[in-house]
Every structure is written in structure tokens, then in C-alpha cells.
Motif scaffolding. Sequence first.
Motif, PDB file in Angstrom:
ATOM      1  N   SER A 196      -0.882  -0.449  -1.210  1.00 55.98           N
ATOM      2  CA  SER A 196      -0.962   0.976  -1.304  1.00 55.98           C
ATOM      3  C   SER A 196      -2.560   1.207  -1.489  1.00 55.98           C
ATOM      4  CB  SER A 196      -0.190   1.451  -2.503  1.00 55.98           C
ATOM      5  OG  SER A 196      -0.706   0.987  -3.793  1.00 55.98           O
ATOM      6  N   VAL A 197      -2.462   2.461  -1.082  1.00 61.17           N
ATOM      7  CA  VAL A 197      -4.137   3.135  -1.343  1.00 61.17           C
ATOM      8  C   VAL A 197      -4.031   4.618  -2.183  1.00 61.17           C
ATOM      9  CG1 VAL A 197      -5.117   2.192   0.742  1.00 61.17           C
ATOM     10  CG2 VAL A 197      -4.126   4.520   0.687  1.00 61.17           C
ATOM     11  N   VAL A 198      -5.057   4.692  -2.855  1.00 59.92           N
ATOM     12  CA  VAL A 198      -4.729   6.224  -3.606  1.00 59.92           C
ATOM     13  C   VAL A 198      -6.129   7.033  -2.948  1.00 59.92           C
ATOM     14  CG1 VAL A 198      -5.274   7.078  -5.868  1.00 59.92           C
ATOM     15  CG2 VAL A 198      -4.238   4.889  -5.727  1.00 59.92           C
ATOM     16  N   LEU A 199      -5.786   8.229  -2.560  1.00 63.76           N
ATOM     17  CA  LEU A 199      -6.453   9.115  -1.932  1.00 63.76           C
ATOM     18  C   LEU A 199      -6.721  10.433  -2.997  1.00 63.76           C
ATOM     19  CD1 LEU A 199      -4.947   9.205   1.570  1.00 63.76           C
ATOM     20  CD2 LEU A 199      -7.327   8.327   0.911  1.00 63.76           C
ATOM     21  N   ARG A 200      -7.846  11.138  -3.047  1.00 62.29           N
ATOM     22  CA  ARG A 200      -8.056  12.256  -3.956  1.00 62.29           C
ATOM     23  C   ARG A 200      -8.575  13.439  -3.260  1.00 62.29           C
ATOM     24  NH1 ARG A 200      -6.271  14.056  -8.619  1.00 62.29           N
ATOM     25  NH2 ARG A 200      -7.646  14.692 -10.000  1.00 62.29           N
ATOM     26  N   SER A 201      -8.172  14.509  -3.610  1.00 62.30           N
ATOM     27  CA  SER A 201      -8.780  15.688  -3.124  1.00 62.30           C
ATOM     28  C   SER A 201      -9.167  16.476  -4.362  1.00 62.30           C
ATOM     29  CB  SER A 201      -7.953  16.652  -2.162  1.00 62.30           C
ATOM     30  OG  SER A 201      -6.810  17.366  -2.951  1.00 62.30           O
ATOM     31  N   GLU A 202      -9.569  17.583  -4.256  1.00 57.93           N
ATOM     32  CA  GLU A 202     -10.240  18.597  -5.408  1.00 57.93           C
ATOM     33  C   GLU A 202      -8.924  19.001  -6.148  1.00 57.93           C
ATOM     34  OE1 GLU A 202     -12.743  22.018  -4.529  1.00 57.93           O
ATOM     35  OE2 GLU A 202     -14.254  20.566  -3.353  1.00 57.93           O
ATOM     36  N   THR A 203      -7.847  19.009  -5.567  1.00 64.06           N
ATOM     37  CA  THR A 203      -6.744  19.718  -6.403  1.00 64.06           C
ATOM     38  C   THR A 203      -5.418  18.770  -6.342  1.00 64.06           C
ATOM     39  OG1 THR A 203      -5.430  20.543  -4.111  1.00 64.06           O
ATOM     40  CG2 THR A 203      -7.109  22.028  -5.573  1.00 64.06           C
ATOM     41  N   GLU A 204      -5.520  17.323  -5.743  1.00 66.54           N
ATOM     42  CA  GLU A 204      -4.290  16.657  -5.556  1.00 66.54           C
ATOM     43  C   GLU A 204      -4.779  14.993  -5.455  1.00 66.54           C
ATOM     44  OE1 GLU A 204      -0.353  16.664  -2.817  1.00 66.54           O
ATOM     45  OE2 GLU A 204      -2.443  17.367  -1.697  1.00 66.54           O
ATOM     46  N   ARG A 205      -3.715  14.288  -5.862  1.00 68.57           N
ATOM     47  CA  ARG A 205      -3.947  12.748  -5.764  1.00 68.57           C
ATOM     48  C   ARG A 205      -2.903  12.203  -5.194  1.00 68.57           C
ATOM     49  NH1 ARG A 205      -1.750   8.308  -8.769  1.00 68.57           N
ATOM     50  NH2 ARG A 205      -3.189   6.668  -8.967  1.00 68.57           N
ATOM     51  N   LEU A 206      -3.099  11.489  -4.138  1.00 69.25           N
ATOM     52  CA  LEU A 206      -1.917  10.864  -3.230  1.00 69.25           C
ATOM     53  C   LEU A 206      -1.902   9.628  -3.510  1.00 69.25           C
ATOM     54  CD1 LEU A 206      -2.245  12.793   0.021  1.00 69.25           C
ATOM     55  CD2 LEU A 206      -0.662  13.010  -1.592  1.00 69.25           C
ATOM     56  N   LYS A 207      -0.874   8.733  -3.360  1.00 71.69           N
ATOM     57  CA  LYS A 207      -0.742   7.369  -3.255  1.00 71.69           C
ATOM     58  C   LYS A 207      -0.022   7.229  -2.009  1.00 71.69           C
ATOM     59  CE  LYS A 207      -0.190   3.213  -6.033  1.00 71.69           C
ATOM     60  NZ  LYS A 207       0.333   2.474  -7.333  1.00 71.69           N
ATOM     61  N   LEU A 208      -0.539   6.269  -1.108  1.00 75.54           N
ATOM     62  CA  LEU A 208       0.101   5.968   0.092  1.00 75.54           C
ATOM     63  C   LEU A 208       0.544   4.484   0.270  1.00 75.54           C
ATOM     64  CD1 LEU A 208      -2.133   8.019   2.809  1.00 75.54           C
ATOM     65  CD2 LEU A 208       0.005   8.747   1.628  1.00 75.54           C
ATOM     66  N   TYR A 209       1.689   4.138   0.697  1.00 69.50           N
ATOM     67  CA  TYR A 209       2.355   3.040   0.679  1.00 69.50           C
ATOM     68  C   TYR A 209       2.349   2.307   2.188  1.00 69.50           C
ATOM     69  CZ  TYR A 209       3.704   3.051  -4.161  1.00 69.50           C
ATOM     70  OH  TYR A 209       3.496   3.603  -5.450  1.00 69.50           O
ATOM     71  N   VAL A 210       2.017   1.209   2.630  1.00 66.72           N
ATOM     72  CA  VAL A 210       1.985   0.535   3.811  1.00 66.72           C
ATOM     73  C   VAL A 210       3.728   0.343   4.233  1.00 66.72           C
ATOM     74  CG1 VAL A 210       1.764  -1.476   5.399  1.00 66.72           C
ATOM     75  CG2 VAL A 210       0.160  -0.886   3.772  1.00 66.72           C
ATOM     76  N   HIS A 211       3.946   1.144   5.163  1.00 63.83           N
ATOM     77  CA  HIS A 211       5.348   1.173   5.749  1.00 63.83           C
ATOM     78  C   HIS A 211       6.558   1.466   4.983  1.00 63.83           C
ATOM     79  CE1 HIS A 211       3.615  -0.555   9.169  1.00 63.83           C
ATOM     80  NE2 HIS A 211       3.084  -1.668   8.639  1.00 63.83           N
ATOM     81  N   LYS A 212       6.191   2.355   3.881  1.00 59.60           N
ATOM     82  CA  LYS A 212       7.255   2.940   2.791  1.00 59.60           C
ATOM     83  C   LYS A 212       8.445   3.085   3.423  1.00 59.60           C
ATOM     84  CE  LYS A 212       7.723   5.931  -1.121  1.00 59.60           C
ATOM     85  NZ  LYS A 212       6.932   6.820  -2.030  1.00 59.60           N
ATOM     86  N   ALA A 213       8.448   3.681   4.593  1.00 54.88           N
ATOM     87  CA  ALA A 213       9.921   4.404   5.215  1.00 54.88           C
ATOM     88  C   ALA A 213      10.535   3.028   5.570  1.00 54.88           C
ATOM     89  CB  ALA A 213       9.468   5.177   6.619  1.00 54.88           C
ATOM     90  N   SER A 214      10.118   1.660   6.053  1.00 48.10           N
ATOM     91  CA  SER A 214      11.020   0.650   6.595  1.00 48.10           C
ATOM     92  C   SER A 214      11.424   0.179   5.228  1.00 48.10           C
ATOM     93  CB  SER A 214      10.242  -0.123   7.392  1.00 48.10           C
ATOM     94  OG  SER A 214       9.058  -0.742   6.890  1.00 48.10           O
ATOM     95  N   VAL A 215      10.692   0.132   4.221  1.00 48.31           N
ATOM     96  CA  VAL A 215      11.025  -0.547   2.837  1.00 48.31           C
ATOM     97  C   VAL A 215      12.260   0.219   2.386  1.00 48.31           C
ATOM     98  CG1 VAL A 215      10.473  -1.111   0.496  1.00 48.31           C
ATOM     99  CG2 VAL A 215       8.673  -1.577   2.470  1.00 48.31           C
ATOM    100  N   LEU A 216      12.270   1.511   2.281  1.00 52.70           N
ATOM    101  CA  LEU A 216      13.383   2.343   1.831  1.00 52.70           C
ATOM    102  C   LEU A 216      14.654   2.084   2.719  1.00 52.70           C
ATOM    103  CD1 LEU A 216      11.675   5.562   0.912  1.00 52.70           C
ATOM    104  CD2 LEU A 216      12.506   3.858  -0.710  1.00 52.70           C
TER     105      LEU A 216
END
Length: 106
Positions: free
Chosen positions: A82-102
Motif C-alpha cells: 500500500s501507499v499513503v497519500l495526503r492532501s490538505e484535507t484528506e489522508r488516503l491509503k491505496l492498496y495494490v489490486h485491492k478489488a481482486s483481493v476482495l
Amino acid sequence: MYKLFIIIISLVFSLTLWAANIDPTKPFGQGSSQSLVKDESKLVLESIVHGEGIHTAVVNGKVLRVNQSIGEYRLIAVNDDSVVLRSETERLKLYVHKASVLKNNK
């Protein structure tokens, strides 16, 4: 006989061009990353690369290192899956191929 030869050569050439457009690394049952990112505002983590002291991620086709930005978000961490992205108002955590894992964990 000559026409048959031309048809076979055309068919082989067409199949070669088609095969060149297939991504051999994409997960089974998933569309290409281009089809996953139709909405420009949606961020999709496509890949993570860990090297000697260099950790990079590919988000929406853009290669990013820590502290580089994509849109309003800045990459602040690269983890194993995964990676963590940050904007001024929000923090996002994205996962590699999360849809296929689910899908596989029904």
C-alpha cells in the motif's frame, strides 16, 4: 494459393499486434489500468517498487517517489502492499489490486 498466403500473413500480423497490447502482469479478471482509471479523480495504485533506498509507486500511470505529488495529493509513505497519500484535507491509503483481493476472499 497466393491469396491464402496473404490472408495467413495478415492474420499472423494482426495477432502479433493484438498480443503486444496485452499486459502479462495484470491480475486475472481485471481490466487494464486505463479502464480502471476512467474517472480522473479516482486514484489507483498500480504497482510498488522497492529498491536499494528507493521506494516508488505507480499511481494512475505516474511513477512517484515519497514527497512527490499527483493532483492535490502528496505521497508520504510506500509500504509493501500500500501507499499513503495526503492532501490538505484528506489522508488516503491505496492498496495494490485491492478489488481482486476482495473478490477472491468471498
